[in-house]
Design a protein around this motif. Structure first.
Motif, PDB file in Angstrom:
ATOM      1  N   PHE A  35     -73.652  12.842  -0.811  1.00 12.80           N
ATOM      2  CA  PHE A  35     -72.584  13.804  -1.072  1.00 12.80           C
ATOM      3  C   PHE A  35     -73.067  15.146  -0.555  1.00 12.80           C
ATOM      4  CE2 PHE A  35     -70.678  17.180  -3.581  1.00 12.80           C
ATOM      5  CZ  PHE A  35     -69.336  16.895  -3.446  1.00 12.80           C
ATOM      6  N   GLY A  36     -72.324  15.767   0.355  1.00 13.39           N
ATOM      7  CA  GLY A  36     -72.701  17.063   0.912  1.00 13.39           C
ATOM      8  C   GLY A  36     -71.595  18.081   0.685  1.00 13.39           C
TER       9      GLY A  36
ATOM     10  N   PRO B 130     -74.050  -3.178   6.985  1.00 10.48           N
ATOM     11  CA  PRO B 130     -75.159  -2.561   7.716  1.00 10.48           C
ATOM     12  C   PRO B 130     -74.717  -1.261   8.377  1.00 10.48           C
ATOM     13  CG  PRO B 130     -74.369  -4.536   8.852  1.00 10.48           C
ATOM     14  CD  PRO B 130     -73.599  -4.431   7.575  1.00 10.48           C
ATOM     15  N   GLY B 131     -75.654  -0.355   8.548  1.00  9.93           N
ATOM     16  CA  GLY B 131     -75.350   0.897   9.222  1.00  9.93           C
ATOM     17  C   GLY B 131     -76.216   2.028   8.721  1.00  9.93           C
ATOM     18  N   LYS B 132     -75.913   3.210   9.225  1.00 10.35           N
ATOM     19  CA  LYS B 132     -76.609   4.417   8.813  1.00 10.35           C
ATOM     20  C   LYS B 132     -76.012   4.926   7.506  1.00 10.35           C
ATOM     21  CE  LYS B 132     -77.768   6.116  13.449  1.00 10.35           C
ATOM     22  NZ  LYS B 132     -77.622   7.302  14.341  1.00 10.35           N
ATOM     23  N   LYS B 133     -76.316   6.143   7.151  1.00 11.87           N
ATOM     24  CA  LYS B 133     -75.821   6.743   5.917  1.00 11.87           C
ATOM     25  C   LYS B 133     -74.315   6.978   5.972  1.00 11.87           C
ATOM     26  CE  LYS B 133     -80.008   9.238   4.618  1.00 11.87           C
ATOM     27  NZ  LYS B 133     -80.564  10.549   4.244  1.00 11.87           N
ATOM     28  N   ILE B 134     -73.729   7.067   4.784  1.00 12.79           N
ATOM     29  CA  ILE B 134     -72.331   7.446   4.608  1.00 12.79           C
ATOM     30  C   ILE B 134     -72.339   8.828   3.965  1.00 12.79           C
ATOM     31  CG2 ILE B 134     -70.156   6.937   3.432  1.00 12.79           C
ATOM     32  CD1 ILE B 134     -71.125   3.967   3.357  1.00 12.79           C
ATOM     33  N   LEU B 135     -71.622   9.764   4.562  1.00  9.89           N
ATOM     34  CA  LEU B 135     -71.555  11.123   4.037  1.00  9.89           C
ATOM     35  C   LEU B 135     -70.195  11.340   3.391  1.00  9.89           C
ATOM     36  CD1 LEU B 135     -72.792  13.974   3.742  1.00  9.89           C
ATOM     37  CD2 LEU B 135     -71.867  14.502   6.012  1.00  9.89           C
TER      38      LEU B 135
END
Length: 183
Positions: free
Chosen positions: A6-7, A112-117
């Motif tokens: 969370f950003g 699969p994958g990179k981060k979720i923002l």
């Protein structure tokens, strides 16, 4: 399992109105670098409409400063999910989810994958309650505003969420980025 981050930009008094902040070059660079590890953005409708089409236009026309153009290019290149019951359509590489945002995020987290923002104040309490957010990146701006949308409303969480501070970064503008992990 993918990490969910969370950003958010916030004022010292906890308000999240992006229209009151004036990000500096180093802050744009910070968020651009943060997105290097991200391959999916998860928005609520309000934040999505605040960000797009504005940043898509900047990316297309290269109409911002050098740091803004880099940020816009990176932001628009990432696949997006927007949670909305009222949007009829969304921009390029964006999918609309109409219901069950926590269920949808859980499915995406297991792929699969990179981060979720995540960038959505309205979805935050539900996603915290579901245990789906792994880390928080809050950039505190040196301003007290006393109005707007709070990060969390009183009573929106049933229990405390304990976090561990793992990093801070101070910017020339006086902003401070805090990176927390869920304990």
């Amino acid at each position: 399992m993918r990490t969910v981050t969370f950003g958010m930009n916030i004022s010292i008094d906890g308000y999240c109105d992006h229209t009151i902040f004036n990000p500096s070059e180093d802050l744009h660079d910070y968020f651009t670098a943060m997105m290097d590890d991200v391959d999916l953005l998860f928005f609520g409708r309000v934040m999505y409409q605040l960000m797009f089409p504005y940043w898509a236009d900047v990316a297309k026309n290269q109409s911002g400063t050098e740091d803004q153009n880099r940020f816009a290019q990176r932001l628009t290149s990432i696949d997006k999910v927007v949670v909305s019951r009222s949007l009829n359509s969304a921009g390029e590489n964006t999918r609309i989810v109409r219901e069950n945002p926590a269920e949808e995020l859980l499915k995406l987290k297991q792929q699969p994958g990179k981060k979720i923002l995540i960038d959505s104040v309205s979805l935050l309490p539900e996603l915290i309650a579901a245990g789906l957010i792994d880390e928080f990146r809050l950039v505190v701006h040196p301003v007290i505003v006393g109005r707007g949308r709070l990060l969390l409303n009183v009573g929106s969480l049933q229990e405390n969420l304990n976090l561990k501070l793992v990093d801070t970064q101070i910017f020339k503008s006086g902003c401070v980025a805090h990176h927390y992990l869920k304990q």
